[in-house]
Design a protein around this motif. Structure first.
Motif, PDB file in Angstrom:
ATOM      1  N   PHE A 146      34.041  11.379  27.794  1.00  0.00           N
ATOM      2  CA  PHE A 146      35.272  10.526  27.213  1.00  0.00           C
ATOM      3  C   PHE A 146      36.464  11.168  27.759  1.00  0.00           C
ATOM      4  N   LEU A 147      36.486  12.609  28.191  1.00  0.00           N
ATOM      5  CA  LEU A 147      37.526  13.171  28.828  1.00  0.00           C
ATOM      6  C   LEU A 147      37.938  12.419  30.263  1.00  0.00           C
ATOM      7  N   GLU A 148      36.649  12.277  30.991  1.00  0.00           N
ATOM      8  CA  GLU A 148      36.698  11.481  32.319  1.00  0.00           C
ATOM      9  C   GLU A 148      37.158  10.215  32.119  1.00  0.00           C
ATOM     10  N   LEU A 149      36.647   9.590  31.089  1.00  0.00           N
ATOM     11  CA  LEU A 149      36.846   8.021  31.059  1.00  0.00           C
ATOM     12  C   LEU A 149      38.530   8.131  30.611  1.00  0.00           C
ATOM     13  N   ALA A 150      38.921   8.838  29.757  1.00  0.00           N
ATOM     14  CA  ALA A 150      40.374   8.679  29.374  1.00  0.00           C
ATOM     15  C   ALA A 150      41.322   8.836  30.378  1.00  0.00           C
ATOM     16  N   ALA A 151      40.956   9.949  31.218  1.00  0.00           N
ATOM     17  CA  ALA A 151      41.689  10.120  32.569  1.00  0.00           C
ATOM     18  C   ALA A 151      41.843   9.102  33.547  1.00  0.00           C
ATOM     19  N   GLU A 152      40.449   8.500  33.928  1.00  0.00           N
ATOM     20  CA  GLU A 152      40.555   7.378  34.801  1.00  0.00           C
ATOM     21  C   GLU A 152      41.028   6.101  34.209  1.00  0.00           C
ATOM     22  N   ALA A 153      40.781   5.958  33.017  1.00  0.00           N
ATOM     23  CA  ALA A 153      41.267   4.574  32.416  1.00  0.00           C
ATOM     24  C   ALA A 153      42.538   4.437  31.901  1.00  0.00           C
ATOM     25  N   GLY A 154      43.336   5.728  32.079  1.00  0.00           N
ATOM     26  CA  GLY A 154      44.769   5.801  31.545  1.00  0.00           C
ATOM     27  C   GLY A 154      44.696   5.683  29.785  1.00  0.00           C
ATOM     28  N   ILE A 155      43.483   5.950  29.185  1.00  0.00           N
ATOM     29  CA  ILE A 155      43.671   6.273  27.634  1.00  0.00           C
ATOM     30  C   ILE A 155      44.424   7.526  27.262  1.00  0.00           C
ATOM     31  N   ARG A 156      45.562   7.185  26.766  1.00  0.00           N
ATOM     32  CA  ARG A 156      46.188   8.310  26.013  1.00  0.00           C
ATOM     33  C   ARG A 156      46.811   8.078  24.777  1.00  0.00           C
ATOM     34  N   PRO A 157      46.590   9.086  23.747  1.00  0.00           N
ATOM     35  CA  PRO A 157      46.875   8.828  22.639  1.00  0.00           C
ATOM     36  C   PRO A 157      48.477   8.945  22.441  1.00  0.00           C
ATOM     37  N   GLU A 158      48.602   8.103  21.473  1.00  0.00           N
ATOM     38  CA  GLU A 158      50.195   8.272  20.822  1.00  0.00           C
ATOM     39  C   GLU A 158      49.996   9.619  20.022  1.00  0.00           C
ATOM     40  N   THR A 159      50.961  10.642  20.320  1.00  0.00           N
ATOM     41  CA  THR A 159      51.230  11.764  19.671  1.00  0.00           C
ATOM     42  C   THR A 159      52.495  12.231  19.157  1.00  0.00           C
ATOM     43  N   GLN A 160      52.351  13.056  18.045  1.00  0.00           N
ATOM     44  CA  GLN A 160      53.503  13.492  17.542  1.00  0.00           C
ATOM     45  C   GLN A 160      53.323  15.050  17.497  1.00  0.00           C
ATOM     46  N   GLU A 161      54.281  15.972  18.049  1.00  0.00           N
ATOM     47  CA  GLU A 161      54.075  17.461  17.923  1.00  0.00           C
ATOM     48  C   GLU A 161      54.727  18.211  16.879  1.00  0.00           C
ATOM     49  N   TYR A 162      54.105  19.171  16.555  1.00  0.00           N
ATOM     50  CA  TYR A 162      54.748  20.340  15.602  1.00  0.00           C
ATOM     51  C   TYR A 162      54.429  21.292  16.098  1.00  0.00           C
ATOM     52  N   ALA A 163      55.379  22.353  15.523  1.00  0.00           N
ATOM     53  CA  ALA A 163      55.135  24.028  16.003  1.00  0.00           C
ATOM     54  C   ALA A 163      54.115  24.342  15.225  1.00  0.00           C
ATOM     55  N   LEU A 164      53.312  25.302  15.721  1.00  0.00           N
ATOM     56  CA  LEU A 164      52.108  25.978  14.838  1.00  0.00           C
ATOM     57  C   LEU A 164      52.637  26.249  13.577  1.00  0.00           C
TER      58      LEU A 164
END
Ligand SMILES: [Zn+2]
Ligand SMILES: [Zn+2]
Length: 347
Positions: free
Chosen positions: A302-320
Motif C-alpha cells: 500500500f505504501l508503494e501504491l500510495a506513493a505512485e498513485a498520489g494517494i495522500r491522506p488529509e491530515t491534521q497535526e497535533y503536538a505529542l
C-alpha cells in the motif's frame, strides 16, 4: 525520553485526559530489534478501544500508537544481515510481530497468527520520542511521502487496502462506504485509482463528512440510515457501532458483501440488531466478512501504491503533548481526514 503514557483504563467521557505526559528512560533494543527515533505518529480509533478496555493492553503502563514514522538510530542488536540501516526513514504499523511458524504465518496470513503482537498495545508504540521494534517489522517509507502523510497510511491506509481487497469488487461494480473518517476517505481515494469505473456511495451521520466525500468524488452521500439510489455490490463499514451494519445490509445487493473494518464494536446500540429483517437483509447470499489486523505485505504494497498513485491522506497535526485532545476530538466525531502527532521534526 518524553512519552504520553496510558496507566489506567476507563471511559474517555469520565476521564478526558487518559494519557499522562511523562519522562521515561529511552528504550534499549533487545536481540533482533532496532531503535527508532519517532518523527510522527498517527492517531487511530483503536487507541480509544484500548483506553476504554474493548481491546485492552495486556500490561500497563503502555505507550500507545501504531502508525509510526521515524528514523532508525541503532541496529547493533540485529545480527542477521538486514536491509535496515542506521539513518533509514521507516514506518512501524499495527503488526509489531508474528510467530513466523504457524499455519497462518506460513501461508501469507500473518495477520491471523495466534501470537500476533500489536504495536502500542502488546508493546510500546509511537506516542513517544523513541521505540524499539523487531528489524523485520519496519517498512521503508517511499521518498515521495512526507512524515505526516505517511503515518496514517500505515494503519488507516493499509487496513483500508485490505478491506478494499476483501470487498472483492470488479471495476464498474458499486461500492458503499459507511463512516468516513481516517480509513474510508483513503479507501475512496484508492478505489478511484484501482477501480476507476466503480461508483462510490458514502454513508455518514455527519453532513460535513458527506460534503467531504462528495468533494473527493463520491457520486452520492447520505445519512447512515438513508437508502442509496441503487443496491450496492459491496460496502465497507468503519463505524464503531451496530446500526450501520443493519442499514448497510439493507442497501446491499443480492450476493453482495459487507466488510466490517473495526477491531471492536461498542455495545451502545447493540439492540438495533433486533431490527434485522432476514428476508431483505440477510437472505439472497448476502455475506458479512470482518477484516483483522494487517500483514507486512499489506503495508508495503500500500505504501508503494500510495506513493505512485498520489494517494495522500488529509491530515491534521497535533503536538505529542496534545494527544489527549486529538483522542477526545476523535471520540466526539470531529474528524476530517486523519489526525497525526508531530513528535519531532527532522529540521
Ligand atoms: Zn489503527
Ligand atoms: Zn504465526
Amino acid at each position: 525520553m518524553k512519552a504520553m503514557v496510558l496507566r489506567e483504563l476507563g471511559s474517555v467521557k469520565s476521564n478526558p485526559q487518559p494519557l499522562s505526559q511523562e519522562r521515561m528512560p529511552d528504550p534499549t533494543p533487545g536481540e533482533g530489534e532496532v531503535l527508532i527515533r519517532v518523527l510522527t505518529c498517527g492517531v487511530c480509533h483503536t487507541e480509544l478501544d484500548e483506553i476504554e478496555g474493548r481491546t485492552p493492553p495486556p500490561e500497563l503502563p503502555v505507550v500507545l500508537g501504531h502508525q509510526v514514522v521515524g528514523v532508525v538510530e541503532d541496529v547493533s542488536q540485529v545480527k542477521q544481515v538486514s536491509q535496515v540501516k542506521k539513518g533509514d526513514r521507516v514506518g512501524v504499523a499495527w503488526i509489531f510481530s508474528a510467530c513466523g511458524e504457524c499455519e497462518y504465518c506460513t501461508s501469507g496470513q500473518e495477520n491471523l497468527c495466534p501470537y500476533f503482537k500489536a504495536t502500542g498495545r502488546d508493546a510500546n508504540g509511537g506516542y513517544a520520542e523513541y521505540m524499539t521494534v523487531p528489524a523485520g517489522f519496519v517498512h521503508p517509507i517511499p521518498q515521495l511521502l512526507s512524515d505526516s502523510e505517511a503515518a496514517p497510511l500505515l494503519c488507516a491506509g493499509a487496513i483500508g487496502y485490505r478491506s478494499l481487497r476483501l470487498a472483492n469488487i470488479h471495476d464498474g461494480q458499486s461500492l458503499g462506504l459507511t463512516g468516513f473518517g481516517g480509513s474510508n476517505h483513503l479507501v475512496l481515494k484508492m478505489a478511484r485509482h484501482m477501480v476507476p469505473n466503480t461508483e462510490i456511495f458514502v454513508f455518514s451521520r455527519n453532513p460535513e463528512e458527506q460534503e467531504f466525500a462528495r468533494s473527493l468524488g463520491a457520486v452520492w452521500a447520505g445519512d447512515i440510515d438513508a437508502t442509496s439510489p441503487r443496491k450496492l455490490d459491496a460496502i465497507i463499514d468503519t463505524t464503531p457501532v451496530w446500526k450501520p451494519v443493519v442499514e448497510a445490509l439493507r442497501n446491499l445487493d443480492n450476493g453482495g458483501r459487507l466488510v466490517i473494518n473495526a477491531i471492536r464494536k461498542e455495545d451502545v446500540d447493540k439492540g438495533y440488531l433486533l431490527n434485522l429483517d432476514y428476508p431483505t437483509e440477510r437472505w439472497m447470499q448476502k455475506e458479512i466478512k470482518s477484516v483483522a489486523n494487517v500483514t507486512r505485505q499489506d503495508v508495503r504494497e500500500f505504501l508503494e501504491l500510495a506513493a505512485e498513485a498520489g494517494i495522500r491522506p488529509e491530515t491534521q497535526e497535533y503536538a505529542l503533548e496534545d494527544a489527549n485532545h486529538a483522542l477526545l476530538e476523535l471520540r466526539q466525531g470531529k474528524i476530517r481526514g486523519a489526525k497525526v502527532l508531530r513528535v519531532e521534526s527532522l529540521n
